[in-house]
Design a protein around this motif. Sequence first.
Motif, PDB file in Angstrom:
ATOM      1  N   LEU A  38       0.799  -1.197  -0.095  1.00 24.31           N
ATOM      2  CA  LEU A  38       0.025  -0.065   0.156  1.00 24.31           C
ATOM      3  C   LEU A  38       0.809   1.206  -0.056  1.00 24.31           C
ATOM      4  O   LEU A  38       0.596   2.171  -0.773  1.00 24.31           O
ATOM      5  CB  LEU A  38      -1.216  -0.085   1.248  1.00 24.31           C
ATOM      6  CG  LEU A  38      -2.222  -1.188   0.828  1.00 24.31           C
ATOM      7  CD1 LEU A  38      -2.727  -1.108   2.579  1.00 24.31           C
ATOM      8  CD2 LEU A  38      -3.280  -0.538   0.007  1.00 24.31           C
ATOM      9  N   LYS A  40       3.710   1.374  -1.201  1.00 24.56           N
ATOM     10  CA  LYS A  40       4.634   1.567  -2.567  1.00 24.56           C
ATOM     11  C   LYS A  40       3.515   2.051  -3.483  1.00 24.56           C
ATOM     12  O   LYS A  40       3.782   2.707  -4.536  1.00 24.56           O
ATOM     13  CB  LYS A  40       4.964   0.125  -3.010  1.00 24.56           C
ATOM     14  CG  LYS A  40       5.552  -0.229  -4.468  1.00 24.56           C
ATOM     15  CD  LYS A  40       5.788  -1.445  -4.681  1.00 24.56           C
ATOM     16  CE  LYS A  40       6.451  -1.616  -6.105  1.00 24.56           C
ATOM     17  NZ  LYS A  40       6.621  -3.034  -6.587  1.00 24.56           N
ATOM     18  N   HIS A  41       2.097   1.580  -3.313  1.00 21.45           N
ATOM     19  CA  HIS A  41       1.316   1.955  -4.325  1.00 21.45           C
ATOM     20  C   HIS A  41       1.084   3.675  -4.294  1.00 21.45           C
ATOM     21  O   HIS A  41       0.813   4.150  -5.204  1.00 21.45           O
ATOM     22  CB  HIS A  41      -0.196   1.524  -3.821  1.00 21.45           C
ATOM     23  CG  HIS A  41      -1.289   1.464  -5.113  1.00 21.45           C
ATOM     24  ND1 HIS A  41      -1.012   0.580  -6.140  1.00 21.45           N
ATOM     25  CD2 HIS A  41      -2.320   1.823  -5.309  1.00 21.45           C
ATOM     26  CE1 HIS A  41      -1.983   0.734  -6.945  1.00 21.45           C
ATOM     27  NE2 HIS A  41      -2.880   1.501  -6.265  1.00 21.45           N
ATOM     28  N   LEU A  44       3.971   5.061  -6.165  1.00 26.27           N
ATOM     29  CA  LEU A  44       3.655   4.966  -7.528  1.00 26.27           C
ATOM     30  C   LEU A  44       2.722   5.958  -8.068  1.00 26.27           C
ATOM     31  O   LEU A  44       3.041   6.449  -9.238  1.00 26.27           O
ATOM     32  CB  LEU A  44       3.426   3.238  -7.952  1.00 26.27           C
ATOM     33  CG  LEU A  44       4.489   2.350  -7.660  1.00 26.27           C
ATOM     34  CD1 LEU A  44       3.745   0.844  -8.033  1.00 26.27           C
ATOM     35  CD2 LEU A  44       5.599   2.461  -8.874  1.00 26.27           C
ATOM     36  N   ILE A  45       1.763   6.060  -7.343  1.00 29.37           N
ATOM     37  CA  ILE A  45       0.564   6.934  -7.775  1.00 29.37           C
ATOM     38  C   ILE A  45       1.406   8.568  -7.983  1.00 29.37           C
ATOM     39  O   ILE A  45       1.147   9.155  -9.107  1.00 29.37           O
ATOM     40  CB  ILE A  45      -0.343   7.121  -7.109  1.00 29.37           C
ATOM     41  CG1 ILE A  45      -1.395   5.944  -6.986  1.00 29.37           C
ATOM     42  CG2 ILE A  45      -1.526   8.198  -7.345  1.00 29.37           C
ATOM     43  CD1 ILE A  45      -2.527   5.508  -6.060  1.00 29.37           C
ATOM     44  N   GLY A  48       3.592   8.576 -10.995  1.00 31.16           N
ATOM     45  CA  GLY A  48       2.916   8.624 -12.212  1.00 31.16           C
ATOM     46  C   GLY A  48       2.215  10.115 -12.477  1.00 31.16           C
ATOM     47  O   GLY A  48       2.344  10.307 -13.678  1.00 31.16           O
ATOM     48  N   PHE A  62      -7.175   5.784  -9.314  1.00 33.92           N
ATOM     49  CA  PHE A  62      -6.206   5.121  -8.574  1.00 33.92           C
ATOM     50  C   PHE A  62      -6.280   5.433  -7.175  1.00 33.92           C
ATOM     51  O   PHE A  62      -6.246   4.625  -6.049  1.00 33.92           O
ATOM     52  CB  PHE A  62      -4.888   5.231  -8.881  1.00 33.92           C
ATOM     53  CG  PHE A  62      -4.450   4.448 -10.157  1.00 33.92           C
ATOM     54  CD1 PHE A  62      -4.820   3.016 -10.251  1.00 33.92           C
ATOM     55  CD2 PHE A  62      -3.560   5.280 -11.136  1.00 33.92           C
ATOM     56  CE1 PHE A  62      -4.414   2.462 -11.600  1.00 33.92           C
ATOM     57  CE2 PHE A  62      -3.302   4.387 -12.157  1.00 33.92           C
ATOM     58  CZ  PHE A  62      -3.687   3.043 -12.487  1.00 33.92           C
TER      59      PHE A  62
END
Lengths: 114, 166
Positions: A38, A40-41, A44-45, A48, A62
């Motif tokens: 979570l 890491k997510h 990443l968002i 991005g 997301f």
Amino acid sequence: MSIDIEQLLTNMKNAASEVINQDITVLRGFSERQLKALAKHTELIAKGVVSGDIDEDLRDFFLDSLEDMALNFAKTLRGLLMATIEKVWNAIVGVLWAAISNATGIVISSPSID
Amino acid sequence: MKVVKHSLKSFFIVLIICISGCTTQLAPKYDAVLFKGLTDTNVKIMELFASVSTGTDVATCGKREGAYNAVIGSIDALALQSKARPMPENSITEKVNEYLESRGIGSMSNGEAPSASALENVSKQLAKMKEVDCKSGLKAGAVAIFKNAVIISMDQAITYESFLVR
């Protein structure tokens, strides 16, 4: 034949501890994996958005999903705990059942959750 | 007097047997077919992600459409299978739910296993990924986010289902 209360308590504690020790490893591993993923997510968002790999629509998608995934992590953990409680409960019942069988001499088949 | 004592003794033995016989079920039964379906589909999903890890071109979306449809279809079927399984209902779960609801927290199960909602999220992620792929192509960064979201939810579903072996 009477029931040895001290021995019965020890047997119940051992039965419960065996289940808990086994399950806690799985619960801890699952929680650590989920929390790392979570985190890491989120990273990443953010990356991005900065790089332009995801547009506004995808960003909102997301972020909504992140909330759903965090909630479902909690629900899964709760579900796992319920299964552990069930196992502990039934392990203790099994010990009590055996103690009664031994004390009364009545042959009682082991209880089943089915 | 002797008869009364004997009756009381018998009554307590029966009572103890009844109490100790109260084994309970607080989680649904393990479904081996569902679990195998989960692990098999997980492999196919990861193969799909491996094929698009560097990003995609919208012009080649048609080549991947079949793979998208296959994994989305499998996941939807597995979510349905998980939902269709009866959830145990007993006084313990009812009491816990009442307690949670009285404190403004959602009930324990909502009548379905957490793996079902995890799989619904996987389906949602893959459907959105297909939509973006076929509309504008996927950038590598977006693929990485979709993949991580799917990994999180598949981990929830697989861990829960494997935990039901008991």
